[in-house]
Design a protein around this motif. Structure first.
Motif, mmCIF file in Angstrom:
data_model
loop_
_atom_site.group_PDB
_atom_site.id
_atom_site.type_symbol
_atom_site.label_atom_id
_atom_site.label_comp_id
_atom_site.label_asym_id
_atom_site.label_seq_id
_atom_site.Cartn_x
_atom_site.Cartn_y
_atom_site.Cartn_z
ATOM 1 N N ALA A 1 0.826 -1.205 0.000
ATOM 2 C CA ALA A 1 0.000 0.000 0.000
ATOM 3 C C ALA A 1 0.862 1.258 0.000
ATOM 4 O O ALA A 1 0.553 2.246 -0.679
ATOM 5 N N LEU A 2 1.952 1.233 0.767
ATOM 6 C CA LEU A 2 2.871 2.372 0.765
ATOM 7 C C LEU A 2 3.470 2.584 -0.618
ATOM 8 O O LEU A 2 3.570 3.718 -1.103
ATOM 9 N N ALA B 1 2.167 1.658 -3.493
ATOM 10 C CA ALA B 1 1.125 2.128 -4.401
ATOM 11 C C ALA B 1 0.854 3.614 -4.198
ATOM 12 O O ALA B 1 0.672 4.369 -5.157
ATOM 13 N N TRP B 2 0.834 4.037 -2.927
ATOM 14 C CA TRP B 2 0.618 5.463 -2.648
ATOM 15 C C TRP B 2 1.764 6.305 -3.190
ATOM 16 O O TRP B 2 1.555 7.390 -3.747
ATOM 17 N N ALA B 3 3.002 5.818 -3.040
ATOM 18 C CA ALA B 3 4.153 6.559 -3.554
ATOM 19 C C ALA B 3 4.106 6.659 -5.077
ATOM 20 O O ALA B 3 4.432 7.703 -5.654
ATOM 21 N N ALA C 1 1.346 6.615 -6.921
ATOM 22 C CA ALA C 1 0.241 7.498 -7.284
ATOM 23 C C ALA C 1 0.597 8.966 -7.097
ATOM 24 O O ALA C 1 0.121 9.836 -7.837
ATOM 25 N N SER C 2 1.427 9.255 -6.102
ATOM 26 C CA SER C 2 1.783 10.646 -5.820
ATOM 27 C C SER C 2 3.048 11.097 -6.527
ATOM 28 O O SER C 2 3.477 12.232 -6.357
ATOM 29 N N LEU D 1 5.405 8.227 6.216
ATOM 30 C CA LEU D 1 4.223 9.082 6.167
ATOM 31 C C LEU D 1 4.370 10.307 7.051
ATOM 32 O O LEU D 1 3.886 11.387 6.705
ATOM 33 N N LYS E 1 6.406 12.691 5.152
ATOM 34 C CA LYS E 1 5.714 13.185 3.969
ATOM 35 C C LYS E 1 4.521 14.050 4.330
ATOM 36 O O LYS E 1 4.200 15.026 3.652
ATOM 37 N N TRP E 2 3.852 13.683 5.392
ATOM 38 C CA TRP E 2 2.617 14.380 5.763
ATOM 39 C C TRP E 2 2.821 15.374 6.899
ATOM 40 O O TRP E 2 1.897 15.645 7.644
#
Length: 414
Positions: free
Chosen positions: A15-16, A18-20, A22-23, A234, A237-238
């Motif tokens: 999931a990490l 995939a998120w990376a 996508a962004s 995260l 990043k966040w």
């Protein structure tokens, strides 16, 4: 439990990744980011491939040889270590420790080739309970294979720790520093996870048997390592999102704390209220609560201006007599008591000549250094005043004293 931990860790890492993906912004691709992404993907897939349930299901239902699944899982995990080594060398601030990508690729291929050759030469067989049994002449080869993988893993983790340690010291205080610390904790967990496999060497040499898939402790350590990596990534990043969340929580708290003071002023002076409408409370997070809070601040300030004519001149002196102090720490209490007394005077219709000279902040005892100089400072100040207005036990006593005061008629009716 072992399968749950393995699949959970794999899902978190995938999931990490995939998120990376996508962004990822369009433009020049950064080798550092892609090396980290490849490491995360390979490590996640290896956790899933080496889970006991995966080996059992593929052999029983899919007709795939369990040895092939184990060999593939080991290959993917070794590739993850190679990407981790590449990432560590690219991140290391010391140029002397930055080896060339070609050298890293040659080392990765060599380790993979030796791992495969040792596995084939050991001629293991897979038992129904998922254990690898080495041939009589292959015990040492299988043990060397386990030791080689563990040594390569420890090397890669140490290199990564050395590369990130200066960043943990130099990173600005806040989410970024905590993100690096969590990644360092993940590396430490990875070292423990790797060292846990050293008992397999003794087990292979003594009994010729090796757990083909990961055991429960290994999978739990792998899931913990994955969780720490994701949390560290995260948080770094966040950091902006976390700061906005913290600000929103702080504004909500101030909004609630100001509620009793604001309600008391609006009930006594309905004319200070702005027309309803504007931005909804939760719209444009956190702009909605900020708009509502600042409107509440303005209404409270307008109410304090109206109350200037009703300020009792003896409030600060009464508080000093009761508390034995009138230092700056009690300024918010003085302001809250002044407002409470002024509201009582307004209800009784009593004005005080010259009270308006006390200024917008009421009591003359308020230190000029405490007068807010911007809107955020005004919010913090009014939150203190509102808390004292609602919670301080001194104010009810002061109002009782005000109602029972002899010679209350010194106040001139306005």
């Amino acid at each position: 439990m072992s399968d749950i931990a393995a699949y959970l860790g794999a899902a978190v890492l995938v999931a990490l990744a995939a998120w990376a993906l996508a962004s990822e912004r369009r433009g020049v691709r950064q080798p550092i980011r892609w090396a980290g992404l490849a490491f995360v993907l390979c490590e996640g897939f290896s956790l899933a491939l080496l889970a006991p349930a995966t080996v059992a299901v593929t052999e029983a239902d899919a007709g795939v040889d369990g040895l092939s699944v184990i060999a593939l899982g080991d290959t993917v995990r070794t590739a993850a270590l190679s990407f981790l080594m590449l990432l560590a060398c690219r991140l290391n601030p010391r140029p002397a420790r930055r080896r060339s990508p070609l050298g890293q690729a040659a080392l990765a291929v060599a380790v993979q080739a030796v791992m495969v050759l040792l596995f084939v030469a050991a001629r293991p067989t897979l038992t129904p309970d998922g254990n690898l049994i080495a041939a009589p002449s292959g015990r040492w080869l299988l043990a060397v294979r386990v030791a080689l993988f563990a040594a390569y893993a420890i090397w890669a983790l140490v290199e990564m720790f050395i590369a990130l340690l200066p960043q943990a010291r130099l990173a600005a205080a806040g989410p970024l520093r905590w993100g690096v610390r969590l990644v360092l904790a993940a590396i430490g967990t990875g070292v423990v996870w790797t060292l846990w496999s050293y008992d397999d060497i003794v087990h292979v040499l003594r009994y010729g048997k090796l757990d083909g898939s990961e055991d429960t402790v290994s999978n739990i350590l792998g899931a913990l390592c994955a969780a720490l990596v994701v949390a560290g990534s995260l948080i770094g990043k966040w950091s902006t999102t976390f700061e906005a969340t913290a600000r929103w929580v702080r504004l909500c708290r101030c909004y609630v704390v100001m509620g009793p003071l604001w309600s008391a002023l609006r009930e006594a002076m309905p004319q200070i209220a702005f027309p309803e409408g504007g931005r909804p409370l939760l719209a444009g997070w956190p702009a909605g609560i900020q708009f509502a809070l600042y409107r509440r601040v303005i209404e409270i300030h307008d109410g304090r201006l109206v109350l200037r004519a009703y300020h009792h001149p003896a409030v600060a002196a009464w508080l000093e007599d009761d508390n034995g102090t009138a230092d700056a720490a009690d300024a918010a209490l003085v302001e809250a008591a002044t407002i409470a007394a002024a509201l009582e005077n307004m209800r009784r219709g009593r004005r005080f000549t010259g009270a308006g000279q006390c200024g917008a902040y009421g009591a003359a005892a308020v230190d000029s250094a405490l007068v807010p100089t911007d809107l955020d400072a005004e919010v913090r100040w009014l939150s203190r005043v509102a808390w004292a207005f609602r919670r301080s036990p001194v104010i009810p006593e002061l109002l009782d004293r005000l109602r029972a005061e002899e010679g209350y008629g010194v106040a001139s009716r306005g």
